[in-house]
Design an enzyme around this catalytic site. Structure first.
Site, PDB file in Angstrom:
ATOM      1  N   LYS A 206     -36.572  31.031  19.122  1.00 43.09           N
ATOM      2  CA  LYS A 206     -35.791  31.500  20.153  1.00 43.09           C
ATOM      3  C   LYS A 206     -34.483  31.834  19.783  1.00 43.09           C
ATOM      4  CE  LYS A 206     -36.809  26.886  21.858  1.00 43.09           C
ATOM      5  NZ  LYS A 206     -36.445  25.345  22.185  1.00 43.09           N
ATOM      6  N   GLY A 207     -34.448  31.906  18.501  1.00 44.36           N
ATOM      7  CA  GLY A 207     -33.043  32.510  17.817  1.00 44.36           C
ATOM      8  C   GLY A 207     -32.798  34.050  18.453  1.00 44.36           C
TER       9      GLY A 207
ATOM     10  N   ARG B 125     -26.827  27.289  20.111  1.00 41.34           N
ATOM     11  CA  ARG B 125     -26.929  28.817  20.320  1.00 41.34           C
ATOM     12  C   ARG B 125     -26.291  29.464  21.490  1.00 41.34           C
ATOM     13  NH1 ARG B 125     -32.238  29.106  18.438  1.00 41.34           N
ATOM     14  NH2 ARG B 125     -33.782  27.177  18.384  1.00 41.34           N
TER      15      ARG B 125
ATOM     16  N   ASP C 228     -33.881  35.159   5.831  1.00 43.33           N
ATOM     17  CA  ASP C 228     -33.378  33.952   4.989  1.00 43.33           C
ATOM     18  C   ASP C 228     -34.308  34.054   3.776  1.00 43.33           C
ATOM     19  OD1 ASP C 228     -31.746  31.704   4.197  1.00 43.33           O
ATOM     20  OD2 ASP C 228     -33.078  30.195   5.095  1.00 43.33           O
TER      21      ASP C 228
ATOM     22  N   LYS D 237     -29.432  37.051   4.712  1.00 46.89           N
ATOM     23  CA  LYS D 237     -28.930  36.152   3.518  1.00 46.89           C
ATOM     24  C   LYS D 237     -29.774  36.472   2.323  1.00 46.89           C
ATOM     25  CE  LYS D 237     -28.358  31.841   6.070  1.00 46.89           C
ATOM     26  NZ  LYS D 237     -28.547  30.287   5.892  1.00 46.89           N
TER      27      LYS D 237
END
Ligand code: IMP
Ligand code: MG
Length: 179
Positions: free
Chosen positions: A35-36, A166, A104, A132
């Site tokens: 969902k990010g 969020r 990530d 990152k």
């Protein structure tokens, strides 16, 4: 606070211009990772001037976020990443831009890239709001990166901690959480 809403908006406007230049005259399908990436996707598609459509794809990872020195991320053999929602249309012959909230370890993106390349798109690119690089376990990079950040756990603007935060408009470092 790590990145303000104004910084996010300015950077997305730049990314939109760059994607518009790179894809000039071509239709593009943006595929957001649930969902990010939902919030980033909604802003990014409004920052491009293209014949654009969008889709969502869903993944879930098993225990990969419980970091530790012995953490193993052998996604290929253990099935660490699992598809929870596929795209609704074939991407064959299409110009695809996968939209991720954060890159990530690279586990999720490696899984999704392999899956989507199986559709035989005309082109495949990746836009990640955050990167990152110090956390990377698999060698993979995004074509468009909003902000490169250090090894901290961030929330807001789509990014969650246990589904919360969020809806924060800015991006914050969550204190006390090991990334
Ligand atoms: P990767 O598969 O390790 O590259 O992880 C990508 C996913 O991990 C992202 O889509 C996020 O859902 C989650 N993630 C990684 N770092 C963070 C963070 O700092 N805050 C919130 N979610 C994160
Ligand atoms: Mg996520």
């Amino acid at each position: 606070m790590l990145i303000t809403r104004d910084q996010i908006a300015a950077r997305i406007a730049e990314m939109g211009r760059q994607i518009t230049r790179d894809s000039a005259g071509e239709p593009v399908i943006f595929v957001g990772v649930l969902k990010g990436a939902a919030i980033f996707l909604s802003d990014l598609i409004r920052a491009v001037q293209l014949d654009a459509t969008f889709e969502f794809i869903g993944v879930s990872s098993y225990g990969a976020r419980t970091a530790g020195p012995e953490q193993r991320l052998a996604w290929d053999s253990s099935g660490e990443v699992r598809l929870t929602k596929d795209v609704d249309q074939s991407l064959r012959g299409k110009n695809v831009i996968l939209v991720e909230d954060i890159l990530d370890t690279g586990l999720t993106l490696t899984f999704l890239k392999r899956l989507l390349l199986g559709h035989q798109p005309k082109s495949f690119r990746v836009a990640a709001l955050l990167d990152k690089p110090s956390r990377r376990k698999l060698a993979i990079e995004a074509d468009y990166v909003g902000f490169t950040i250090p090894d901290v756990f961030v929330v807001g603007y789509g990014l969650d901690y246990g589904e919360r935060y969020r809806n924060l408009a800015d991006i914050f470092v969550l204190a006390g959480i090991e990334a």
